[in-house]
Scaffold this active site. Structure first.
Site, mmCIF file in Angstrom:
data_model
loop_
_atom_site.group_PDB
_atom_site.id
_atom_site.type_symbol
_atom_site.label_atom_id
_atom_site.label_comp_id
_atom_site.label_asym_id
_atom_site.label_seq_id
_atom_site.Cartn_x
_atom_site.Cartn_y
_atom_site.Cartn_z
ATOM 1 N N ASN A 11 1.057 11.138 -13.831
ATOM 2 C CA ASN A 11 0.600 10.780 -15.397
ATOM 3 C C ASN A 11 1.963 11.390 -16.218
ATOM 4 O O ASN A 11 1.635 12.512 -16.450
ATOM 5 C CB ASN A 11 -0.811 11.433 -15.583
ATOM 6 C CG ASN A 11 -0.965 11.411 -17.140
ATOM 7 O OD1 ASN A 11 -0.496 10.756 -17.822
ATOM 8 N ND2 ASN A 11 -2.079 12.213 -17.302
ATOM 9 N N LYS A 13 1.893 11.016 -19.322
ATOM 10 C CA LYS A 13 1.374 11.270 -20.668
ATOM 11 C C LYS A 13 2.359 10.831 -21.550
ATOM 12 O O LYS A 13 3.054 9.651 -21.373
ATOM 13 C CB LYS A 13 1.243 12.939 -20.798
ATOM 14 C CG LYS A 13 0.598 13.423 -19.698
ATOM 15 C CD LYS A 13 -0.018 14.693 -19.939
ATOM 16 C CE LYS A 13 -0.569 15.374 -18.737
ATOM 17 N NZ LYS A 13 -1.423 16.330 -19.015
ATOM 18 N N HIS A 94 -9.102 10.359 -19.154
ATOM 19 C CA HIS A 94 -8.452 11.508 -18.869
ATOM 20 C C HIS A 94 -9.060 12.736 -19.876
ATOM 21 O O HIS A 94 -9.428 12.225 -20.910
ATOM 22 C CB HIS A 94 -7.058 11.459 -19.277
ATOM 23 C CG HIS A 94 -6.137 12.593 -18.693
ATOM 24 N ND1 HIS A 94 -6.158 13.697 -19.527
ATOM 25 C CD2 HIS A 94 -5.496 12.947 -17.588
ATOM 26 C CE1 HIS A 94 -5.068 14.511 -19.076
ATOM 27 N NE2 HIS A 94 -4.855 14.051 -17.784
ATOM 28 N N GLU A 96 -7.702 14.660 -21.817
ATOM 29 C CA GLU A 96 -7.115 14.640 -23.179
ATOM 30 C C GLU A 96 -7.718 13.460 -24.006
ATOM 31 O O GLU A 96 -7.546 13.823 -25.239
ATOM 32 C CB GLU A 96 -5.415 14.500 -22.980
ATOM 33 C CG GLU A 96 -4.812 15.818 -22.501
ATOM 34 C CD GLU A 96 -3.709 15.872 -21.823
ATOM 35 O OE1 GLU A 96 -2.986 14.663 -21.686
ATOM 36 O OE2 GLU A 96 -3.303 16.778 -20.951
ATOM 37 N N GLU A 165 -10.466 16.703 -12.228
ATOM 38 C CA GLU A 165 -9.562 17.610 -12.773
ATOM 39 C C GLU A 165 -10.301 18.401 -13.857
ATOM 40 O O GLU A 165 -10.439 18.376 -14.894
ATOM 41 C CB GLU A 165 -8.676 16.550 -13.753
ATOM 42 C CG GLU A 165 -7.961 15.545 -13.329
ATOM 43 C CD GLU A 165 -6.823 15.203 -13.919
ATOM 44 O OE1 GLU A 165 -5.503 15.394 -13.502
ATOM 45 O OE2 GLU A 165 -6.771 14.929 -14.960
ATOM 46 N N GLY A 171 -2.063 21.037 -16.937
ATOM 47 C CA GLY A 171 -0.751 21.653 -17.941
ATOM 48 C C GLY A 171 -0.665 22.919 -17.894
ATOM 49 O O GLY A 171 0.035 23.514 -19.091
ATOM 50 N N SER A 210 -2.143 21.158 -12.654
ATOM 51 C CA SER A 210 -1.163 21.893 -12.145
ATOM 52 C C SER A 210 -0.549 21.795 -10.409
ATOM 53 O O SER A 210 -0.117 22.773 -9.894
ATOM 54 C CB SER A 210 -1.566 23.228 -12.366
ATOM 55 O OG SER A 210 -1.447 23.326 -13.593
HETATM 56 C C1 PEP Z 1 -2.860 15.513 -15.866
HETATM 57 O O1 PEP Z 1 -2.158 15.448 -16.934
HETATM 58 O O2 PEP Z 1 -3.844 14.813 -15.211
HETATM 59 C C2 PEP Z 1 -2.433 16.630 -15.013
HETATM 60 C C3 PEP Z 1 -3.003 16.978 -13.814
HETATM 61 O O3 PEP Z 1 -1.481 17.429 -15.409
HETATM 62 P P1 PEP Z 1 -0.623 18.630 -14.989
HETATM 63 O O4 PEP Z 1 -0.336 18.347 -13.474
HETATM 64 O O5 PEP Z 1 0.536 18.738 -15.896
HETATM 65 O O6 PEP Z 1 -1.565 19.894 -14.872
#
Ligand code: PEP
Length: 260
Positions: A11, A13, A94, A96, A165, A171, A210
């Site tokens: 992803n 972003k 997601h 966000e 998630e 993040g 992460s």
């Molecule tokens: C995400 O944005 O779906 C995500 C898992 O980000 P990160 O791996 O940076 O935590």
């Protein structure tokens, strides 16, 4: 999922460029990845992803779509437009988008239907905030988010990927513990089996939050983890490749264990 193959989705972003896609094309060209893998890029890079990644095993997709089919929705992008770029995946719901754009569960369910109607795979993100976890609400939140999709799809979600998630792990460089991941995936699998027309074996449940080359193997070896949704570590071809390799190794180990 009955298949041993894992799924690794990047992803990007609001990051990335044509130059970054060219890096991925170079790194993955002629490489047998050993897992299903794709990059979900910003809308403006979809056409570039289509031409850059065509000669690789990487697929591509978007990070959102409109809940409407077409019309006067300035700034929005429909699932059909994404499908025109031969995309395979669309991330839906997601954290966000739910938080920053106040997307409701109803909107998420509508988007999932749009993505499926256009022949692509929706990757539906569900997960609890740290406040919800502290208040012992994790299962209630996961059940609520999941049920909205299960009902919208008439209790058949075999064409959907579920991404667990936890919001507090996205993040932050703070991955959920392997035990906690396994517990959440177990709960999601049970909820699918009890509420859908089919068992959870027909549905990929992937973890996000992460994941890095350093911790990917520990995530993939947990029971019921069907892959990963990767944010930050999907921006560099080398890191993403390492995570795909960890997924491929884990799949081989699972296959060996089952065929013993
Ligand atoms: C995400 O944005 O779906 C995500 C898992 O980000 P990160 O791996 O940076 O935590």
């Amino acid at each position: 999922m009955s298949s041993t193959e894992l799924l690794v989705i990047g992803n990007w972003k609001m990051n990335g460029s044509r130059a970054a896609l060219a890096d991925f094309a170079r790194a993955f060209s002629g490489v047998s990845i050993g897992c299903d893998a794709g990059l979900c890029v910003p809308f403006t890079l979809l056409a570039a992803a289509q031409s850059a990644l065509l000669g690789t095993e990487l697929r591509w997709g978007a990070q959102d779509c409109s809940e409407e089919a077409e019309g006067a929705f300035t700034g929005d992008v429909s699932a059909a437009m994404i499908a025109e770029c031969r995309a395979s995946y669309v991330i839906v719901g997601h954290a966000e988008r739910r938080r920053v754009h106040a997307e409701s569960e109803g909107q998420v369910a509508n988007k999932v239907q749009r993505v499926l109607a256009c022949g692509m795979t929706p990757i539906v993100c569900i997960g609890e905030s740290s406040e919800e976890r502290d208040a012992n609400q994790t299962k209630a939140v996961l059940r609520r988010q999941l049920m909205q999709v299960i009902r919208a799809l008439n209790h058949d979600i075999r064409s959907v990927v579920i991404a667990y998630e936890p919001l507090w792990a996205i993040g932050r460089g703070q991955i959920a513990s392997p035990g906690l991941i396994e517990e959440a995936h177990g709960f999601i699998a049970d909820a699918i089996t009890f509420n859908a027309k089919h068992t959870a074996h027909g549905v990929r449940i992937i973890y996000g939050g992460s994941v890095t080359p350093g911790n990917a193997a520990a995530v993939f070896t947990r029971r019921l983890v069907g892959g990963a949704l990767v944010g930050g570590a999907s921006l560099r071809a080398e890191d993403f490749m390492a995570i795909c390799h960890a997924a491929a190794t884990c799949a081989q180990q699972r296959l060996a264990a089952w065929t013993q």
